[in-house]
Write a protein that holds these residues in place. Structure first.
Motif: not given
Ligand code: BGC
Length: 413
Positions: A254-273
């Protein structure tokens, strides 16, 4: 499907039976971030369950630029790894140099030609011969948004450039960093992919795929660079050199609002549950809905000694297995590299990724990502990266950048 599965098992068993007892694969890759490493583990464990030992050769650095440098040195010394994570044009280059092996018998027995999308086969085959096994399809024109930050900014995910700016402004007013970015050439290039695509599929094709000098130096390209400047205005002051996964973490916490990035970023969200729709929102980069810039991680198989070949083929077979492709891509954030896999087990973003890919392939709006090796050769990619990064760091204005871009691409051809 049943027949294919049976065939694939038969192949795996036959290969297992003929494998030397100490089957080992040495694998060079750049999957070192949390989500990436978790996905890699799915592959390691799958191979280990089949009696294949994994020798790890990680080379950190998003998009694999550093990995490709290390690979060159390794191959020059006459001792290539068994398999190498590789993107598009790099695979073609290594094949053209005659360094890759032949996966023809596994591919034939398992019917890869019928299930791997043609856009990927373009890079998995050279002179009609299978040289690489695709493990996924990623895409670069995505944005990852913190759901609470979006709610606080009005709650509506932006669909156009103007709406994007309005949301970024609202996030700024709410006291958070609107856009999390890591200032590394390949990340700048990833954002540039989306910005150029946002000015039209035809424009992306003319400038990036066809490398038409008129498109590269056009008014539209000046506009693309102006948009990059606007986006830069929403980064925090410490963006230089930041790793992409740290930028994802800023959105997650929540420090930042958004990121423009490929869907490997989703791997980070998933890892963080984190759950899509509840904790975060995935959208196509505003103005690029209906279009997909893809890249596919493939394992390019090197021409290795006789005793390594069986383990190499077992790895290729394991990578192409439908159940494995589901298990791996759920964790990686990408979608399967086969067209015969249902989306049932995927989350909302994965389902969207699969539907978008099929729709773009059918509509002619599926194009290769420049920043991730599928839009242009690596020479041209580096030439584009140099100009995009220099401009983003204030070395040139937008007009000069467009001229520099046309000149740099011409020189790299
Ligand atoms: C690869 C992804 C990887 C990303 C960041 C991309 O080029 O396709 O698998 O996660 O780079 O390292």
């Amino acid at each position: 499907m049943k027949l294919k599965l049976a065939l694939s098992m038969t192949t795996a068993l036959a290969l297992a039976a003929s494998a030397v007892s100490a089957a080992e694969v040495e694998v060079l890759h750049w999957w070192t971030a949390g989500g990436e490493a978790a996905a890699l583990n799915v592959l390691k464990e799958d191979l280990e369950s089949k009696g294949v030992t994994w020798k790890d050769m990680p080379v950190a650095g998003g998009s694999g630029v550093e990995a490709m440098t290390v690979l060159r040195a390794r191959v020059t010394s006459g001792n290539p790894p068994t398999a190498v994570q590789m993107l598009g044009f790099d695979i073609k280059d290594w094949a053209a140099e005659g360094f890759l092996g032949d996966l023809g018998d596994v591919a034939e027995a398992e019917g890869w030609s019928e299930v791997v999308p043609p856009a990927l086969q373009e890079f998995s085959k050279y002179d009609g011969k299978w040289i690489a096994a695709p493990v996924n399809v990623h895409s670069t024109n995505w944005m990852w948004i913190n759901k609470s930050a979006l709610d606080a900014a009005g709650g509506k995910a932006p669909e156009t450039w103007e709406e994007l700016i309005a949301v970024l402004d609202a996030m700024k007013a709410n006291g958070i960093i609107p856009l999390a970015h890591g200032g590394q050439a390949w990340q700048d290039g990833t954002v540039f992919d989306s910005v150029v695509l946002g000015l039209g599929d035809d424009f992306y094709k003319a400038a990036i795929i066809d490398q038409d000098p008129d498109a590269l130096s056009s008014e539209k390209m000046v506009e693309a660079f102006k948009r990059m400047e606007v986006l830069r205005g929403y980064f925090d002051e410490n963006f230089s050199g930041r790793d992409w996964n740290l930028a994802s973490a800023m959105v997650i916490n929540g420090e930042a609002g958004m990121q423009a990035m490929g869907d490997w970023a989703k791997g980070e969200f998933v890892k963080a549950k984190q759950v899509p729709g509840e904790d975060f929102v995935c959208i196509r980069f505003p103005g690029t809905q209906g279009s997909v810039l893809f890249n596919s991680d493939q394992f390019a198989m090197f021409d290795v000694s006789e005793e390594q070949v069986e383990a190499q083929k077992m790895m290729a077979s394991a990578v192409m297995n439908p159940d494995f492709q589901v298990a791996f891509n759920l964790v990686k954030g990408s979608v399967p590299a086969r067209t015969d896999i249902p989306d049932t087990e995927f989350d909302a973003c994965g389902k969207k990724g699969m539907a978008d890919l099929a729709e773009a392939a059918a509509n002619g709006t599926l194009q290769g990502s420049m920043a991730h090796g599928h839009g242009a050769s690596s020479n041209i990619k580096s030439a584009i990266f140099d100009v995009v990064t220099a401009h983003l760091n204030g070395e040139y204005g937008a007009e000069e950048a467009a001229e520099e871009l046309a000149a740099a691409v011409e020189a790299a051809k």
